[in-house]
Design an enzyme around this catalytic site. Sequence first.
Site, mmCIF file in Angstrom:
data_model
loop_
_atom_site.group_PDB
_atom_site.id
_atom_site.type_symbol
_atom_site.label_atom_id
_atom_site.label_comp_id
_atom_site.label_asym_id
_atom_site.label_seq_id
_atom_site.Cartn_x
_atom_site.Cartn_y
_atom_site.Cartn_z
ATOM 1 N N SER A 24 4.453 13.384 -1.713
ATOM 2 C CA SER A 24 4.125 12.961 -0.415
ATOM 3 C C SER A 24 5.417 13.667 0.268
ATOM 4 C CB SER A 24 4.413 11.631 -0.362
ATOM 5 O OG SER A 24 4.784 11.229 1.084
ATOM 6 N N TYR A 41 7.664 2.944 0.272
ATOM 7 C CA TYR A 41 6.752 4.201 -0.016
ATOM 8 C C TYR A 41 7.612 5.477 -0.249
ATOM 9 C CZ TYR A 41 2.898 7.598 0.631
ATOM 10 O OH TYR A 41 2.054 8.372 0.179
HETATM 11 P P1 NAP Z 1 -6.290 5.515 -0.351
HETATM 12 O O1 NAP Z 1 -7.474 6.290 0.459
HETATM 13 O O2 NAP Z 1 -5.699 4.437 -0.067
HETATM 14 O O3 NAP Z 1 -6.963 5.504 -1.917
HETATM 15 C C1 NAP Z 1 -6.065 5.107 -2.947
HETATM 16 C C2 NAP Z 1 -6.629 4.952 -4.207
HETATM 17 O O4 NAP Z 1 -5.824 4.394 -4.982
HETATM 18 C C3 NAP Z 1 -7.763 3.838 -3.804
HETATM 19 O O5 NAP Z 1 -8.977 4.335 -4.880
HETATM 20 C C4 NAP Z 1 -7.199 2.612 -4.616
HETATM 21 O O6 NAP Z 1 -8.329 1.628 -5.146
HETATM 22 C C5 NAP Z 1 -6.530 3.081 -5.555
HETATM 23 N N1 NAP Z 1 -5.389 2.049 -6.082
HETATM 24 C C6 NAP Z 1 -4.623 1.644 -5.318
HETATM 25 N N2 NAP Z 1 -3.987 0.670 -6.128
HETATM 26 C C7 NAP Z 1 -4.322 0.758 -7.442
HETATM 27 C C8 NAP Z 1 -3.940 0.264 -8.512
HETATM 28 N N3 NAP Z 1 -2.971 -0.693 -8.595
HETATM 29 N N4 NAP Z 1 -4.904 0.415 -9.722
HETATM 30 C C9 NAP Z 1 -5.836 1.404 -9.480
HETATM 31 N N5 NAP Z 1 -6.166 1.817 -8.416
HETATM 32 C C10 NAP Z 1 -5.486 1.669 -7.227
HETATM 33 O O7 NAP Z 1 -5.195 6.830 -0.499
HETATM 34 P P2 NAP Z 1 -5.184 8.437 -0.451
HETATM 35 O O8 NAP Z 1 -4.968 8.716 1.295
HETATM 36 O O9 NAP Z 1 -6.499 8.815 -1.048
HETATM 37 O O10 NAP Z 1 -3.823 8.616 -1.117
HETATM 38 C C11 NAP Z 1 -4.030 8.917 -2.727
HETATM 39 C C12 NAP Z 1 -2.599 9.413 -3.111
HETATM 40 O O11 NAP Z 1 -2.230 10.315 -2.302
HETATM 41 C C13 NAP Z 1 -1.585 8.139 -3.053
HETATM 42 O O12 NAP Z 1 -0.618 8.300 -4.041
HETATM 43 C C14 NAP Z 1 -0.973 8.336 -1.723
HETATM 44 O O13 NAP Z 1 0.346 8.017 -1.680
HETATM 45 C C15 NAP Z 1 -1.082 9.876 -1.767
HETATM 46 N N6 NAP Z 1 -0.590 10.595 -0.451
HETATM 47 C C16 NAP Z 1 -1.597 10.391 0.571
HETATM 48 C C17 NAP Z 1 -1.343 11.154 1.744
HETATM 49 C C18 NAP Z 1 -2.075 10.924 3.106
HETATM 50 O O14 NAP Z 1 -1.900 11.585 3.967
HETATM 51 N N7 NAP Z 1 -3.433 10.441 2.794
HETATM 52 C C19 NAP Z 1 -0.318 12.144 1.948
HETATM 53 C C20 NAP Z 1 0.517 12.455 0.703
HETATM 54 C C21 NAP Z 1 0.484 11.516 -0.305
HETATM 55 P P3 NAP Z 1 -8.997 0.521 -4.102
HETATM 56 O O15 NAP Z 1 -9.496 1.123 -2.937
HETATM 57 O O16 NAP Z 1 -9.804 -0.293 -4.833
HETATM 58 O O17 NAP Z 1 -7.628 -0.527 -3.816
HETATM 59 C C1 GCO Z 2 2.913 7.426 6.996
HETATM 60 C C2 GCO Z 2 1.774 8.233 5.980
HETATM 61 C C3 GCO Z 2 2.429 9.076 5.113
HETATM 62 C C4 GCO Z 2 1.257 9.910 4.245
HETATM 63 C C5 GCO Z 2 1.681 10.716 3.314
HETATM 64 C C6 GCO Z 2 2.652 11.956 3.882
HETATM 65 O O1 GCO Z 2 2.614 6.211 6.921
HETATM 66 O O2 GCO Z 2 3.948 8.223 7.071
HETATM 67 O O3 GCO Z 2 0.930 7.188 5.515
HETATM 68 O O4 GCO Z 2 3.161 8.545 4.083
HETATM 69 O O5 GCO Z 2 0.581 8.812 3.575
HETATM 70 O O6 GCO Z 2 2.413 10.168 2.317
HETATM 71 O O7 GCO Z 2 2.756 12.765 3.098
#
Ligand code: NAP
Ligand code: GCO
Length: 265
Positions: A145, A158
């Site tokens: 992230s 986080y």
């Molecule tokens: P999201 O839309 O919240 O999806 C997260 C997924 O993880 C969901 O399918 C959720 O399932 C699953 N999950 C959560 N807890 C779990 C557990 N204990 N066991 C199994 N599955 C679990 O998140 P996203 O935005 O796609 O993010 C995916 C990854 O990218 C995360 O690691 C997040 O930190 C990272 N990330 C996101 C962003 C961003 O801007 N979106 C940026 C950087 C990194 P349920 O819905 O069933 O809970």
């Molecule tokens: C926040 C956002 C970020 C993104 C991502 C950025 O609240 O700042 O959720 O944490 O999810 O991780 O890279």
Amino acid sequence: MGEMFSLKGKIALVTGASYGIGFAIASGLAKAGARIVFNDISKEFVDKGVAAYKAAGIDAQGYVCDVTDEDAVNTMVAQIENEVGIIDILVNNAGIIKRVPMCEMSAAEFRQVIDVDLNAPFICAKAVIPSMIKKGHGKIINICSMMSELGRETVSAYAAAKGGLKMLTKNIASEYGEQNIQCNGLGPGYIATPQTAPLREKQPDGSRHPFDNFIIAKTPAARWGEPDDLTGPAVFLASDASNFVNGHILYVDGGILAYIGKQPQ
Ligand code: NAP
Ligand code: GCO
């Protein structure tokens, strides 16, 4: 050159991949030839995920598994090895976030975020590495992230987890590189998924959320990322094209980490 990026004959486990970034990454790996297996914490989401993959022309196998539960993860990996085959590629994608000012966050809430975002990648990597060693190769991709590098208000747990995940990535790379396992991180910028939906909500007067405007000003690309922006980098890190890339965090952020931000008008 195409062969180098091919994932034909490879089995990829993407955790938490019913939707969002995990779904996009898994879909990209499938398009490169990989067989997709994924998990989610509820059968409802697993079933929805299988249907969504099918609609995208992908025959994905779904498993109900809470990635924080070591016994459940080991059982799932054994089931996958029995039903599908040895996992060649692990994408530690499942993750949660809690946006709470640190001094208002309970220790239990802090621990819950660390459990999913840091302990679970350890548990899942530990579950797949032995068979990867026997097979003679493996790819582990940890979804890091911006918060692996930067802090901001309300995301202490986080950021601690994602900072730790960066170092776990480097340590797996160090410990298992000799067994031809490459472990790298993918660091998305701000991506439009359900996880960031609260940061993009339209205001009552129809204007953009202040955080939405903030991210646009902080991103040279002047836009939020889309989950599909991550598929090419994920295929690269999952393929033979990255066999000498190890312990690297590949940021896919539109340039946020390089940019001081647009001067307010
Ligand atoms: P999201 O839309 O919240 O999806 C997260 C997924 O993880 C969901 O399918 C959720 O399932 C699953 N999950 C959560 N807890 C779990 C557990 N204990 N066991 C199994 N599955 C679990 O998140 P996203 O935005 O796609 O993010 C995916 C990854 O990218 C995360 O690691 C997040 O930190 C990272 N990330 C996101 C962003 C961003 O801007 N979106 C940026 C950087 C990194 P349920 O819905 O069933 O809970
Ligand atoms: C926040 C956002 C970020 C993104 C991502 C950025 O609240 O700042 O959720 O944490 O999810 O991780 O890279």
